[in-house]
Write an enzyme that holds these catalytic residues in place. Structure first.
Site, short mmCIF file in Angstrom:
data_model
loop_
_atom_site.label_atom_id
_atom_site.label_comp_id
_atom_site.label_asym_id
_atom_site.label_seq_id
_atom_site.Cartn_x
_atom_site.Cartn_y
_atom_site.Cartn_z
N SER A 1 47.16 -17.57 52.74
CA SER A 1 46.54 -18.80 52.23
C SER A 1 47.43 -19.48 51.21
CB SER A 1 45.20 -18.49 51.57
OG SER A 1 44.67 -19.68 51.00
N LYS B 1 40.35 -13.24 55.02
CA LYS B 1 40.83 -14.63 55.04
C LYS B 1 39.73 -15.56 55.56
CE LYS B 1 43.63 -18.13 54.67
NZ LYS B 1 43.50 -19.12 55.66
N HIS C 1 37.43 -16.09 52.76
CA HIS C 1 38.11 -17.01 51.83
C HIS C 1 37.88 -18.45 52.28
CE1 HIS C 1 41.50 -19.71 51.04
NE2 HIS C 1 41.68 -19.09 49.89
N ASN C 2 38.09 -18.68 53.57
CA ASN C 2 37.95 -20.05 54.08
C ASN C 2 36.51 -20.54 54.03
OD1 ASN C 2 40.68 -19.72 54.60
ND2 ASN C 2 40.59 -20.94 56.45
N GLU D 1 35.98 -21.57 50.66
CA GLU D 1 36.74 -22.83 50.52
C GLU D 1 35.89 -24.02 51.01
OE1 GLU D 1 40.80 -22.72 52.27
OE2 GLU D 1 40.19 -24.44 53.47
C1 6PG Z 1 44.47 -21.84 53.41
C2 6PG Z 1 43.66 -22.83 54.20
C3 6PG Z 1 44.28 -22.98 55.55
C4 6PG Z 1 43.86 -24.24 56.25
C5 6PG Z 1 42.54 -24.14 56.94
C6 6PG Z 1 41.71 -25.35 56.80
O1 6PG Z 1 43.86 -20.89 53.00
O2 6PG Z 1 45.66 -22.09 53.22
O3 6PG Z 1 42.35 -22.39 54.35
O4 6PG Z 1 44.06 -21.82 56.26
O5 6PG Z 1 43.94 -25.33 55.45
O6 6PG Z 1 42.86 -23.93 58.27
O7 6PG Z 1 40.72 -25.26 57.71
P1 6PG Z 1 39.93 -26.45 58.33
O8 6PG Z 1 40.88 -27.26 59.15
O9 6PG Z 1 38.91 -25.76 59.13
O10 6PG Z 1 39.37 -27.23 57.17
#
Ligand code: 6PG
Length: 473
Positions: free
Chosen positions: A129, A183, A186-187, A190
């Site tokens: 990430s 991960k 984490h997302n 996010e």
């Molecule tokens: C990270 C982000 C990365 C990416 C995601 C965004 O941790 O660096 O999460 O993995 O920006 O793929 O996901 P979406 O396109 O679903 O918003």
């Protein structure tokens, strides 16, 4: 010939930046990309004078690597990853290590891991990430798979990771797809924090009539306090960014439909499979889905009435409302972490990951998208009490809940009264209110299920399973 210490397959921006990061730490890196032009361009633009060895076939790439080979895949998740692995696996020797650094679905990682292990290879699912900048300057790295494989690459991964307040933001989480699962969570978090920020922006913009610059000041102040973190920092910068064409804030010229690549959805799908209550991430995923219905929303705006007239400014003073909003966002963010970590705990049991939740909080402290000051006390809470059922039960979060829940309630009342949607903030409050309720109305649900389906129920005053012929009564 000097053999390369490390190999990277896939030279899109993330891959390129990781190559430069690894090389910058003193390692020789072999690189391969499906299309030779990209490799040539990368070498011409960034590789001159560097210990980067281009290869134009997978055979050549594999031949340049010292053994056991350490190969990081930075290709698109899904079919493209399988296509590379199908070609790569037969070229490797026992003990070689293949790391998938993409956002792969954890079930796909399990499948690939099994097929790699059948060949005597070590396969690691590695969540990376931090976006493009993180890849170059130090990402947060969440690894899972065979511990022996991780031992071989630990030195390099630790060196390229972001340096957090408690060491390099790189950790081995356990067997199987544990790294990719961490991960995904984490997302999910996010998504929830991003949506909470977007809801705060909407309340300030439509509720208080604030300008982008005024809102940027608010996010700047929040970022300087306990809520501080990367997503707040970039929100301030976004709000201050002018559109070169209109001179106004660029964000106001951006279409209001948010796309998604799927990791937030996977987080929610897994919560549903586990039966873990993670509604706040789910609401963030659905908020993006709703944002995609642009045409329908524009049409419905004229049909479905809300509170009378256009949204008027909130009656409360700006200052008091923004203060309450700060409390509301703080609790929403904390609830997102609380639910995410709770889901990790449940997944760990169900999937045999044996996760260390404090370690998850530790590697999220720097390099990644959800990095934030709050992760320092979060890590401490789980270090002190690894089986903590919910973050909000521990200090200082319990005190934050006590301090801010009246503000969260006030903000939600205002939002609902004025018809401004706040799905993530509402779900956070509903979740905690549910969690702190000793007797929920699920007794009625049990009765209903028994009424129409003879699904039986339990009683509060006796052990056993009961059924009632409700119609006869
Ligand atoms: C990270 C982000 C990365 C990416 C995601 C965004 O941790 O660096 O999460 O993995 O920006 O793929 O996901 P979406 O396109 O679903 O918003």
């Amino acid at each position: 010939m000097n053999r390369a210490d490390f190999g990277v397959i896939g030279l899109a921006v993330m891959g390129q930046n990781l190559v430069l990061n690894v090389e910058g730490r003193g390692f020789t890196v072999a690189v391969y990309n499906r299309t030779a032009e990209r490799t040539q361009r990368f070498i011409k633009e960034h590789g001159i004078g560097k210990k980067i060895v281009p290869a134009y076939s997978l055979e050549e790439f594999v031949g340049t690597l010292s053994r056991p080979r350490k190969i990081l895949l930075m290709v698109k998740a899904g079919a493209p990853t399988d296509a590379v692995l199908d070609q790569l696996f037969p070229l490797l020797n026992k003990g070689d290590i293949v790391m998938d650094g993409g956002n792969s679905h954890y079930e796909e990682t399990e499948r690939r891991l099994t097929s790699a292990e059948e060949r005597g290879l070590c396969y690691l699912g590695v969540g990376v990430s931090g976006g493009e900048s993180g890849a170059l300057h130090g990402p947060s790295i969440m690894a899972g798979g065979k511990a022996e494989g991780y031992k071989e690459v630990e030195g390099i991964l630790t060196k390229i990771a972001a340096q957090g307040p408690q060491g390099p933001c790189c950790a081995y989480f356990g067997p199987g797809s544990s790294g990719h699962y961490v991960k995904v969570i984490h997302n999910g978090i996010e998504y929830a924090i991003m949506e909470a920020i977007a809801e705060a922006y909407d309340l300030m913009k439509r509720g208080l009539g604030m300008t982008p610059d005024e809102m940027a000041d608010v996010f700047e102040a929040w970022n300087a306090g306990e809520l501080g973190g990367y997503l707040f920092e970039i929100t301030e910068r976004i709000l201050r960014h002018p559109d070169s064409e209109t001179g106004k804030a660029l964000v106001e010229s951006i279409l209001d439909t948010a796309k998604q690549k799927g990791t937030g959805k996977w987080s929610t799908q897994s919560a549903l499979d586990l039966g873990t209550p993670s509604p706040t991430v789910a609401m963030a995923v659905f908020a993006r889905a709703l944002s995609g219905l642009k045409e329908e929303r524009v049409a419905a705006e004229k049909i479905l009435p809300g509170p009378p007239g256009p949204v008027e400014q909130f009656p409360a003073s700006h200052k008091a409302f923004v203060q309450d909003l700060h409390g509301a966002v703080t609790l929403t963010v904390l609830t997102a972490y609380a639910q995410g970590l709770r889901q990790l705990r449940d997944a760990s049991v169900e999937r045999g990951y044996n996760l260390d939740l404090a370690e998850a909080a530790r590697v999220w402290m720097a390099g990644c998208i959800i990095r934030a000051k709050l992760l320092v006390p979060i890590e401490k809470a789980f270090r002190e009490q690894p089986d903590l059922p919910l973050l909000l039960l521990a200090e200082p979060f319990l005190s934050l809940w006590k301090e801010h829940h009246p503000a969260l309630r006030k903000v939600l009342i205002q939002a609902h009264e004025h018809g401004i949607p706040v799905p993530v903030m509402s779900s956070a409050l509903d979740f905690v209110d549910g969690y702190r309720t000793g007797r929920l109305p699920a007794n009625l649900l049990q009765a209903q299920r028994d009424f129409f389906g003879a699904h039986t129920y339990q009683r509060i005053d006796r052990e056993g399973t009961f059924h009632t012929e409700w119609e006869e009564a």
